[in-house]
Design a protein around this motif. Structure first.
Motif, PDB file in Angstrom:
ATOM      1  N   GLU A  47       0.538   0.768 -10.528  1.00 49.63           N
ATOM      2  CA  GLU A  47       1.498   1.881 -10.495  1.00 49.63           C
ATOM      3  C   GLU A  47       2.652   1.732 -11.478  1.00 49.63           C
ATOM      4  O   GLU A  47       3.374   2.684 -11.744  1.00 49.63           O
TER       5      GLU A  47
ATOM      6  N   ASP B 159      -7.539  -9.831  -7.948  1.00 44.80           N
ATOM      7  CA  ASP B 159      -6.505  -9.045  -7.259  1.00 44.80           C
ATOM      8  C   ASP B 159      -6.274  -9.624  -5.866  1.00 44.80           C
ATOM      9  O   ASP B 159      -5.138  -9.755  -5.411  1.00 44.80           O
TER      10      ASP B 159
ATOM     11  N   ASP C  51      -0.661  -4.168  -0.966  1.00 46.44           N
ATOM     12  CA  ASP C  51      -1.443  -3.011  -1.402  1.00 46.44           C
ATOM     13  C   ASP C  51      -1.879  -3.189  -2.853  1.00 46.44           C
ATOM     14  O   ASP C  51      -1.045  -3.350  -3.749  1.00 46.44           O
ATOM     15  N   ILE C  52      -3.195  -3.128  -3.093  1.00 49.27           N
ATOM     16  CA  ILE C  52      -3.745  -3.370  -4.433  1.00 49.27           C
ATOM     17  C   ILE C  52      -3.273  -2.315  -5.442  1.00 49.27           C
ATOM     18  O   ILE C  52      -3.192  -2.573  -6.638  1.00 49.27           O
ATOM     19  N   ARG C  53      -2.919  -1.125  -4.927  1.00 48.06           N
ATOM     20  CA  ARG C  53      -2.502  -0.039  -5.835  1.00 48.06           C
ATOM     21  C   ARG C  53      -1.196  -0.356  -6.551  1.00 48.06           C
ATOM     22  O   ARG C  53      -0.919   0.169  -7.620  1.00 48.06           O
TER      23      ARG C  53
ATOM     24  N   HIS D 212      -8.899  -1.456  -2.026  1.00 55.66           N
ATOM     25  CA  HIS D 212      -9.929  -1.081  -2.994  1.00 55.66           C
ATOM     26  C   HIS D 212      -9.342  -0.253  -4.118  1.00 55.66           C
ATOM     27  O   HIS D 212      -8.537   0.653  -3.877  1.00 55.66           O
ATOM     28  N   SER D 213      -9.778  -0.570  -5.335  1.00 59.24           N
ATOM     29  CA  SER D 213      -9.312   0.172  -6.490  1.00 59.24           C
ATOM     30  C   SER D 213     -10.511   0.388  -7.408  1.00 59.24           C
ATOM     31  O   SER D 213     -11.429  -0.434  -7.424  1.00 59.24           O
TER      32      SER D 213
ATOM     33  N   TYR E  32     -15.333  -2.427 -12.565  1.00 64.35           N
ATOM     34  CA  TYR E  32     -15.112  -1.033 -12.145  1.00 64.35           C
ATOM     35  C   TYR E  32     -16.153  -0.599 -11.123  1.00 64.35           C
ATOM     36  O   TYR E  32     -17.336  -0.862 -11.298  1.00 64.35           O
TER      37      TYR E  32
ATOM     38  N   VAL F  98     -10.478   4.742  -3.089  1.00 61.40           N
ATOM     39  CA  VAL F  98      -9.270   3.941  -3.327  1.00 61.40           C
ATOM     40  C   VAL F  98      -8.422   3.863  -2.056  1.00 61.40           C
ATOM     41  O   VAL F  98      -8.137   4.873  -1.419  1.00 61.40           O
TER      42      VAL F  98
ATOM     43  N   GLN G 130     -10.599   0.183 -10.498  1.00 59.84           N
ATOM     44  CA  GLN G 130     -10.579  -0.920 -11.455  1.00 59.84           C
ATOM     45  C   GLN G 130      -9.961  -2.129 -10.767  1.00 59.84           C
ATOM     46  O   GLN G 130      -8.861  -2.032 -10.220  1.00 59.84           O
ATOM     47  N   PHE G 131     -10.682  -3.229 -10.781  1.00 59.69           N
ATOM     48  CA  PHE G 131     -10.144  -4.457 -10.185  1.00 59.69           C
ATOM     49  C   PHE G 131     -10.470  -5.609 -11.127  1.00 59.69           C
ATOM     50  O   PHE G 131     -10.986  -5.394 -12.218  1.00 59.69           O
TER      51      PHE G 131
END
Ligand code: DAH
Length: 338
Positions: A328, A311, A322-324, A202-203, A193, A198, A205-206
């Motif tokens: 989702e 990731d 996209d890492i998001r 980048h997130s 974390y 974001v 949490q990864f």
């Protein structure tokens, strides 16, 4: 001549026969066998009969009651059967069944399993540690000085009791060495974390795969060879791997790892996938201090360590932009990996 009880019986049997539904049947039952039904009331009349008549009429009353009860049960069973077969007749057994939805593994879990499988073949065992950590495991034991920017509250999530969400899985290196003497060859995969802005790459949490190998005479050549082997197993044999000098407090020397492969969508581009290096003697000393022995004598043992961005690996492998998307829970996305 028929006895009045026999007349009652015949009357009841006719009515039972002509009853058209369960309700009519129930009405008939009450009429004859209910508490004040016409057959039941004969029980009362028995008292008024002469002594020698009693056994004869008593026997007849029993027979009549049994006959009427049996007829009602038979008719009732008929009604139930008709109802059931009527319901069955409306079912088209040639229609296809309702399919059950079968779940599938999340792409990150699939990535984790692929990686673990390769590392297991290379002799690595699985280690783990908690997501909520102390500063000792996340920074101090990893030779990270008190004024290092990673410790900043702008970069790290701190809990009110002073603990923190681990900013990398390197914490597991310390936990593994504290619990077992060398030689050691472990990987740990899990979440990390950071208070990052974001965006597509980048997130907050990864996920990372941490590796640690400690033995006598472990060298940079082992580190490079093993990581190259892993990355080629994962991305294909034509994958090129590049190591660039970098700085991490817990390794010396430290390197960053880049991959490039024509087999991948991103083709000509070098993509950073890991940090790595040779375990810093100060890390061994910190572990010795915590263990209270000299098991990890830096004069005797050496080791390499690496941290792969899981990731990032999954995004390259599955061509995810996209890492998001990983967090989702959009089924349209997830179904593509089913
Ligand atoms: N922990 C580092 C990070 O998250 C990555 C890393 C670098 C891990 C070097 C290592 C290592 O084990 O030796 O950026």
């Amino acid at each position: 001549m028929l006895h009045p009880l026999e007349q009652l019986r015949d009357e009841a049997l006719r009515e039972i026969e002509s009853a058209t539904d369960e309700q009519a049947l129930e009405t008939t039952r009450v009429k004859y066998l209910g508490r004040s039904g016409s057959i039941s009331s004969w029980g009362e009349q028995m008292k008024t009969l002469a002594k020698d008549e009693k056994p004869v009429v008593g026997k007849l009353l029993n027979e009549v009651r049994n006959a009427v009860t049996a007829a009602i049960e038979t008719r009732d069973a008929q009604f139930r059967l008709e109802k059931e077969s009527g319901a069955l007749a409306r079912i088209d057994i040639s229609l296809p069944g309702t399919p059950h939805e079968i779940g599938s593994l999340h792409p990150l879990q699939q990535m984790h399993e692929r990686a673990i499988k390769i590392f297991r073949r290379m002799g690595f065992a699985l280690a783990e540690g908690p997501d909520v950590e102390t500063e000792w495991y996340c920074f101090d034991a990893l030779n990270t000085p008190p004024d290092h920017p990673a410790r900043n509250e702008q970069d790290t999530f701190y809990l009110s009791d002073g603990r923190l969400l681990r900013t990398h899985t390197s914490t597991v290196q310390i936990r593994a060495m504290e619990s077992a003497p060398p030689p050691l060859r472990v990987i740990a995969s899990g979440a990390a974390y950071r208070r990052d802005e974001v965006d597509a790459t980048h997130s907050a949490q990864f996920h990372q795969i941490e590796g640690l190998y400690v033995d006598e005479n472990v060298s940079v050549a082992d580190l490079k060879g093993d990581l190259e082997f892993f990355l080629r197993e994962l991305f294909g044999s034509e994958t090129e791997v590049q190591f660039r000098p970098h700085y991490f407090p817990f390794t010396e020397p430290s390197l960053e790892v880049y991959v490039r492969s024509k087999a991948l969508k991103r083709g000509e581009q070098w993509i950073e996938v890991a940090g790595c290096g040779m375990v810093h003697p100060a890390v061994f000393e910190a572990v010795n201090k915590a263990r209270g022995d000299k098991a990890y004598d830096p004069e005797k043992w050496s080791g390499y360590a690496f941290g792969l961005g899981m990731d990032r690996l999954a995004m390259i492998l599955f061509d995810i932009p996209d890492i998001r998307l990983f967090a989702e829970n959009d089924l349209r996305f997830l179904r593509q990996f089913a």
